[in-house]
Design an enzyme around this catalytic site. Structure first.
Site, PDB file in Angstrom:
ATOM      1  CE  LYS A   1      45.397  32.971  37.959  1.00  0.00           C
ATOM      2  NZ  LYS A   1      45.264  34.217  38.711  1.00  0.00           N
TER       3      LYS A   1
ATOM      4  CG  HIS B   1      42.627  30.750  35.644  1.00  0.00           C
ATOM      5  ND1 HIS B   1      42.872  29.689  36.477  1.00  0.00           N
ATOM      6  CD2 HIS B   1      41.847  31.615  36.342  1.00  0.00           C
ATOM      7  CE1 HIS B   1      42.281  29.907  37.636  1.00  0.00           C
ATOM      8  NE2 HIS B   1      41.642  31.071  37.592  1.00  0.00           N
TER       9      HIS B   1
END
Ligand SMILES: NC(=O)C1=CN([C@@H]2O[C@H](COP(=O)(O)OP(=O)(O)OC[C@H]3O[C@@H](n4cnc5c(N)ncnc54)[C@H](OP(=O)(O)O)[C@@H]3O)[C@@H](O)[C@H]2O)C=CC1
Ligand SMILES: O=C(O)C1=N[C@H](C(=O)O)C[C@H](O)C1
Length: 250
Positions: free
Chosen positions: A139, A135
């Site tokens: 995040k 990711h």
């Protein structure tokens, strides 16, 4: 036809802003409230919202959901952090407010949903299974909600097939190089500038390996799933876990 009245919580965030644009562009939907950090949740009821879409933070989503359900507002939830205990708590609220629907989807990408389903289907045939999620570095939670849910599904499929523990001779891992373990499945999280949301499920057996990979390159990839959820959630009372239950996959 009267438009369905939709509110968004986390409206100024990466996903929330994309959802606001998608709702405004969708036929038959009207964006009636945009709520973010510091705003009162009463904006939802005051605006007459029928459905709220939540992309906020694992630390605040439960309060938002309790408000929505107890005010008779259906909810489409993308925020991560839904342990089985949390899902049960939400189920308690919907049981007490019959007719209200809540869709909790760890991932709204149609391809990501398929990746999870394919992984669950394939898991019984492989001695080893590991998950790598990758990711963007903004995040806040690891491992991702998608990886956690995939691990649960793979673990359920392995248990149903009578598979035991996976082969792994590691006895010395002082720095956690083998990753997190979710329901017995190793999960590895990568955070890298340039990424959005990606996952690989690695399935191995003697002399072979199956890799199931999904990539979201842009957050627009989640919008068809979100809009489908908004349109359908009011006709599915109670808690639904996973967008697959709104798709005709068989
Ligand atoms: N299911 C799916 O398909 C997907 C799920 N996600 C998940 O969605 C969540 C949000 O992700 P992302 O958009 O990237 O995160 P962002 O941090 O960009 O957005 C979250 C927004 O929520 C706001 N917020 C914080 N507290 C509240 C509150 N009490 N009420 C209303 N708004 C609040 C934040 O404000 P502030 O910044 O000031 O704190 C921010 O604007 C994460 O859990 C992520 O994992 C993401 C992509 C896809
Ligand atoms: O934070 C994100 O970006 C994402 N979060 C969700 C998750 O935790 O699985 C869904 C997707 O992976 C993007």
């Amino acid at each position: 036809m009267t438009a369905l009245r939709v509110a968004v919580t986390g409206a100024k965030g990466r996903m929330g802003a994309e959802v606001c644009r998608a709702v405004e562009a969708a036929d038959g939907l009207e964006l009636v409230a945009q709520v973010d950090q510091g705003d009162s949740l009463d904006a939802l009821a005051d605006a007459g919202a029928q459905v709220v879409v939540d992309f906020t933070h694992p630390g605040v989503v439960m309060d938002n959901l309790e408000y929505a359900v107890t005010h008779g507002i259906h909810a489409v939830v993308g925020t991560s952090g839904f342990s089985p205990d949390r899902v049960d708590t939400v189920r308690g609220w919907t049981d007490a407010n019959p007719g209200v629907g809540v869709l909790i989807a760890p991932n709204f990408g149609i391809g990501a949903v398929l990746m999870m389903q394919f992984a669950a289907k394939a898991a019984r045939y492989y001695e080893s299974a590991e998950i790598v999620e990758l990711h963007h570095p903004n995040k806040v939670d690891a491992p991702s909600g998608t990886a956690r849910r995939t691990a649960e599904l793979v673990a359920e499929a392995r248990a149903a097939a009578g598979l035991g523990a996976m082969p792994d001779a590691t006895t010395d891992d002082p720095d956690g190089a083998r990753g997190a373990t979710v329901d017995g499945i190793p999960v590895h999280a990568v955070r890298l500038r340039g990424l959005v949301a990606h996952q690989e499920v690695l399935l191995g057996d003697a002399g072979e390996m199956l890799t199931i990979r999904h990539d979201s390159f842009q957050r627009t990839s989640f919008m068809p799933g979100v809009i489908l959820g908004v349109r359908r959630v009011g006709s599915v009372p109670g808690v639904t876990l996973g967008l697959e239950h709104y798709l005709d996959l068989d």
